[in-house]
Write a protein that holds these residues in place. Structure first.
Motif, PDB file in Angstrom:
ATOM      1  N   ASP A 235     -27.556 -40.586 -12.670  1.00  0.00           N
ATOM      2  CA  ASP A 235     -27.888 -41.374 -13.858  1.00  0.00           C
ATOM      3  C   ASP A 235     -29.291 -41.971 -13.741  1.00  0.00           C
ATOM      4  O   ASP A 235     -30.061 -41.975 -14.706  1.00  0.00           O
ATOM      5  CB  ASP A 235     -26.867 -42.491 -14.058  1.00  0.00           C
ATOM      6  CG  ASP A 235     -25.495 -41.976 -14.492  1.00  0.00           C
ATOM      7  OD1 ASP A 235     -25.437 -40.819 -14.973  1.00  0.00           O
ATOM      8  OD2 ASP A 235     -24.512 -42.724 -14.347  1.00  0.00           O
TER       9      ASP A 235
ATOM     10  N   ALA B 194     -31.962 -39.291 -14.138  1.00  0.00           N
ATOM     11  CA  ALA B 194     -32.033 -38.875 -15.541  1.00  0.00           C
ATOM     12  C   ALA B 194     -32.771 -39.908 -16.389  1.00  0.00           C
ATOM     13  O   ALA B 194     -33.528 -39.556 -17.305  1.00  0.00           O
ATOM     14  CB  ALA B 194     -30.629 -38.638 -16.090  1.00  0.00           C
ATOM     15  N   LYS B 195     -32.565 -41.185 -16.093  1.00  0.00           N
ATOM     16  CA  LYS B 195     -33.273 -42.242 -16.823  1.00  0.00           C
ATOM     17  C   LYS B 195     -34.785 -42.157 -16.573  1.00  0.00           C
ATOM     18  O   LYS B 195     -35.588 -42.363 -17.486  1.00  0.00           O
ATOM     19  CB  LYS B 195     -32.744 -43.613 -16.385  1.00  0.00           C
ATOM     20  CG  LYS B 195     -31.301 -43.900 -16.778  1.00  0.00           C
ATOM     21  CD  LYS B 195     -31.179 -44.212 -18.240  1.00  0.00           C
ATOM     22  CE  LYS B 195     -29.737 -44.560 -18.642  1.00  0.00           C
ATOM     23  NZ  LYS B 195     -29.235 -45.761 -17.963  1.00  0.00           N
TER      24      LYS B 195
ATOM     25  N   ARG C  96     -36.381 -39.407 -15.787  1.00  0.00           N
ATOM     26  CA  ARG C  96     -36.819 -38.208 -16.520  1.00  0.00           C
ATOM     27  C   ARG C  96     -37.143 -38.549 -17.978  1.00  0.00           C
ATOM     28  O   ARG C  96     -38.133 -38.059 -18.539  1.00  0.00           O
ATOM     29  CB  ARG C  96     -35.721 -37.153 -16.481  1.00  0.00           C
ATOM     30  CG  ARG C  96     -36.018 -35.899 -17.306  1.00  0.00           C
ATOM     31  CD  ARG C  96     -34.748 -35.124 -17.573  1.00  0.00           C
ATOM     32  NE  ARG C  96     -33.799 -35.909 -18.358  1.00  0.00           N
ATOM     33  CZ  ARG C  96     -32.517 -35.614 -18.503  1.00  0.00           C
ATOM     34  NH1 ARG C  96     -32.010 -34.562 -17.885  1.00  0.00           N
ATOM     35  NH2 ARG C  96     -31.715 -36.370 -19.242  1.00  0.00           N
ATOM     36  N   ASP C  97     -36.345 -39.391 -18.577  1.00  0.00           N
ATOM     37  CA  ASP C  97     -36.488 -39.688 -20.002  1.00  0.00           C
ATOM     38  C   ASP C  97     -37.457 -40.834 -20.289  1.00  0.00           C
ATOM     39  O   ASP C  97     -37.766 -41.099 -21.455  1.00  0.00           O
ATOM     40  CB  ASP C  97     -35.120 -40.031 -20.602  1.00  0.00           C
ATOM     41  CG  ASP C  97     -34.165 -38.843 -20.565  1.00  0.00           C
ATOM     42  OD1 ASP C  97     -34.654 -37.697 -20.529  1.00  0.00           O
ATOM     43  OD2 ASP C  97     -32.934 -39.061 -20.554  1.00  0.00           O
ATOM     44  N   TYR C  98     -37.923 -41.511 -19.233  1.00  0.00           N
ATOM     45  CA  TYR C  98     -38.817 -42.650 -19.457  1.00  0.00           C
ATOM     46  C   TYR C  98     -40.263 -42.175 -19.587  1.00  0.00           C
ATOM     47  O   TYR C  98     -40.738 -41.374 -18.779  1.00  0.00           O
ATOM     48  CB  TYR C  98     -38.718 -43.666 -18.311  1.00  0.00           C
ATOM     49  CG  TYR C  98     -39.663 -44.833 -18.483  1.00  0.00           C
ATOM     50  CD1 TYR C  98     -39.439 -45.782 -19.467  1.00  0.00           C
ATOM     51  CD2 TYR C  98     -40.789 -44.954 -17.681  1.00  0.00           C
ATOM     52  CE1 TYR C  98     -40.306 -46.849 -19.641  1.00  0.00           C
ATOM     53  CE2 TYR C  98     -41.668 -46.021 -17.844  1.00  0.00           C
ATOM     54  CZ  TYR C  98     -41.424 -46.964 -18.829  1.00  0.00           C
ATOM     55  OH  TYR C  98     -42.287 -48.000 -19.007  1.00  0.00           O
ATOM     56  N   GLU C  99     -40.959 -42.673 -20.598  1.00  0.00           N
ATOM     57  CA  GLU C  99     -42.359 -42.329 -20.826  1.00  0.00           C
ATOM     58  C   GLU C  99     -43.222 -43.572 -20.642  1.00  0.00           C
ATOM     59  O   GLU C  99     -43.051 -44.561 -21.356  1.00  0.00           O
ATOM     60  CB  GLU C  99     -42.540 -41.797 -22.252  1.00  0.00           C
ATOM     61  CG  GLU C  99     -43.939 -41.342 -22.579  1.00  0.00           C
ATOM     62  CD  GLU C  99     -44.220 -39.895 -22.191  1.00  0.00           C
ATOM     63  OE1 GLU C  99     -43.911 -39.532 -21.035  1.00  0.00           O
ATOM     64  OE2 GLU C  99     -44.725 -39.146 -23.033  1.00  0.00           O
TER      65      GLU C  99
ATOM     66  N   ASN D 267     -49.505 -34.079 -26.019  1.00  0.00           N
ATOM     67  CA  ASN D 267     -48.478 -34.173 -24.983  1.00  0.00           C
ATOM     68  C   ASN D 267     -47.800 -32.849 -24.671  1.00  0.00           C
ATOM     69  O   ASN D 267     -47.108 -32.725 -23.651  1.00  0.00           O
ATOM     70  CB  ASN D 267     -47.414 -35.202 -25.377  1.00  0.00           C
ATOM     71  CG  ASN D 267     -47.873 -36.621 -25.160  1.00  0.00           C
ATOM     72  OD1 ASN D 267     -48.857 -36.862 -24.472  1.00  0.00           O
ATOM     73  ND2 ASN D 267     -47.161 -37.574 -25.747  1.00  0.00           N
TER      74      ASN D 267
ATOM     75  N   THR E  70     -47.401 -41.257 -14.384  1.00  0.00           N
ATOM     76  CA  THR E  70     -46.254 -40.346 -14.421  1.00  0.00           C
ATOM     77  C   THR E  70     -45.441 -40.500 -13.139  1.00  0.00           C
ATOM     78  O   THR E  70     -45.994 -40.740 -12.075  1.00  0.00           O
ATOM     79  CB  THR E  70     -46.688 -38.874 -14.559  1.00  0.00           C
ATOM     80  OG1 THR E  70     -47.529 -38.522 -13.457  1.00  0.00           O
ATOM     81  CG2 THR E  70     -47.430 -38.643 -15.863  1.00  0.00           C
TER      82      THR E  70
ATOM     83  N   ALA F   4     -36.221 -49.048 -16.420  1.00  0.00           N
ATOM     84  CA  ALA F   4     -35.757 -47.796 -17.031  1.00  0.00           C
ATOM     85  C   ALA F   4     -34.380 -47.409 -16.501  1.00  0.00           C
ATOM     86  O   ALA F   4     -33.516 -46.959 -17.248  1.00  0.00           O
ATOM     87  CB  ALA F   4     -36.761 -46.682 -16.759  1.00  0.00           C
TER      88      ALA F   4
END
Length: 469
Positions: free
Chosen positions: A251, A254-255, A257-260, A305, A317, A360
């Motif tokens: 989890d 994955a968080k 991965r999705d955080y920008e 992007n 990043t 995140a």
């Protein structure tokens, strides 16, 4: 890491110019190649090599050219006897001008003979290229700088500005003994300079004999690894429960991965996006120019992007690179760790990056620890016309018709340690690589012979010009 990544977009998008064919090597080029060969064939991997030996060999060549012992400082610490380096002080005539520093690292990325087509520590010429580990990163520059001072010494050249050269170890391995860091902390006066020239810039070809662009690296991201830790009492796998360390880590990753991280510009990246964008005649080029003019242009950002390199230039990043967990096939996991590799935008700290990751993830049960503590913050140097101007002017002479673009590296070099002590550090134009990066950090590393010799001529003139004013 690092060399010319910020110019990947240039291939087929910037007007190309033919690079002159290489004639028979000059006598000075033949002498240089012998030095280059000796340096490349000196194994300087962390596992089995010796930067100390490489430094000693370069010092011997400088001494043979007439550089006295008083201007040569070989250094190493007892704990890491094979990870030493060399500092050369070539004196100038001016008492008012501060010195300039040439920085290059001697260590190279590991290379297994069984993986390579050729012996990675034997310089082999094939089809106009020289193959071996370090032919590009960073022994081309280390050899060119050493050779430049040898040529100066033989010619009796007396610069106005003192020229310093630091050949160091440890750049390729985070957490290893780092010579540039050690000098900055323990021998600051030895490397003190108004500015430094480093790796990170250079040219890009189309891979078909045409040089497309030259870059000046003005700033870079800071490298930082974070360790995520999830723990659990564990138990018998025949009676599973929802609270599972692997699930918690999955989890968390994955968080991330999705955080920008939010978009950021500095002077260098703004200039890069404006200039490189104007040269491109596609949708991405228009979006780059629009975004540099208005960072709040969401539509332009969405287009930009799509390019992973451009996306990385605009923000911090972080990415998962390693994961380890569990202790038995038939037991619930008790401990799971993951490595998160971050490249932090200049000015951003490890602590604020760690805090962003924690927010995140949103699970205080997953701990986040810095793998290497107290690393300095990356500081972008100014676009100083006294430094950048001569680079551009000489590039026009040596590479006529080729655009020169300031860029920020998404990788990292030892410039971070110099910047932390107040020495602005620039990655210089010069040798070029092909679109595939020439095997740097990978297999069968190579450099085009024309690139090596043309880059050498350019850097020799650049050092001479910058040391004369």
């Amino acid at each position: 890491m690092k060399m010319l990544a910020s110019l990947a977009l240039g291939v087929s998008l910037i007007a190309s110019a033919a690079v002159a064919q290489t004639a028979a090597p000059r006598a000075d080029q033949t002498e240089f190649r012998a030095l280059y060969k000796e340096l490349v064939e000196t194994n300087t991997t962390l596992s089995a090599g010796s930067c100390t030996l490489a430094a000693e060999r370069m010092a011997a060549r400088l001494k043979a050219a007439g550089v006295p012992d008083s201007q040569l400082t070989l250094f190493a610490v007892p704990e890491f006897p094979k990870e030493g380096g060399l500092v050369v002080v070539y004196p100038g005539t001016s008492k008012s001008l501060k010195p300039m520093l040439l920085l290059a690292h001697l260590d190279v990325v590991e290379a297994k003979r069984s993986d390579w087509v050729r012996d990675p520590f034997t310089l082999i010429e094939e089809d106009g290229y020289l193959y071996a580990r370090g032919t590009v990163d960073d022994k081309a520059q280390a050899a060119i700088y050493t050779d430049t001072l040898i040529r100066f010494a033989k010619a009796g050249y007396k610069p106005k500005r003192t020229i310093k050269l630091a050949l160091t170890c440890g750049e390729e391995t985070s957490g290893a003994f780092n010579g540039a860091e050690w000098l900055a902390k323990n021998k600051r006066e030895l490397i003190d300079a108004e500015f430094a020239l480093n790796e990170g810039g250079g040219g890009r070809s189309d891979g078909k004999g045409n040089l497309l662009v030259q870059s000046i690296q003005v700033g870079e991201k800071a490298y930082q690894d974070f360790t995520l830790i999830a723990t659990n009492p564990g138990g018998h796998s025949s009676q599973p429960v929802r609270e599972n360390a692997i699930y918690a880590m999955a989890d968390a990753v994955a968080k991330i991965r999705d955080y920008e991280f939010p978009l950021e510009f500095n002077d260098t990246t703004k200039a890069f996006f404006a200039k490189a964008g104007a040269m491109r005649k596609d949708e991405t080029g228009k979006a780059m120019a629009a975004l540099s003019a208005n960072p709040a242009d969401v539509a332009a950002e969405a287009v930009v992007n799509k390019d992973k390199m451009l996306h990385s230039m605009l923000r911090t990043t972080c990415v998962a690179t390693l994961i380890d967990g569990g202790h038995a096939l038939n037991a619930l996991p008790q401990n799971v760790t993951a490595n998160i590799n971050c490249r932090m935008f200049p000015g951003r700290t490890a602590e604020e990056t760690r805090a962003a990751l924690a927010k995140a993830i949103g699970n205080p049960g997953v701990k986040i620890e810095e793998r290497v503590k107290d690393k300095p913050i990356a500081k972008a140097p100014p676009l100083d016309p006294k430094i950048v101007g001569p680079m551009e002017k000489l590039a026009a002479k040596h590479f006529p018709g080729i655009p020169v673009i300031p860029s920020m590296s998404t990788g990292a070099t030892d410039a971070v340690y110099l910047g932390a002590t107040g020495i602005p550090t620039y990655g210089v134009p010069g040798p070029w690589t092909d679109p595939d990066g020439n095997g740097t950090h990978g297999l069968n590393e190579r450099i085009e012979i024309r690139s090596l010799y043309a880059g050498r001529d350019y850097l020799y003139d650049l050092v001479k010009v910058l040391s004369s004013k």
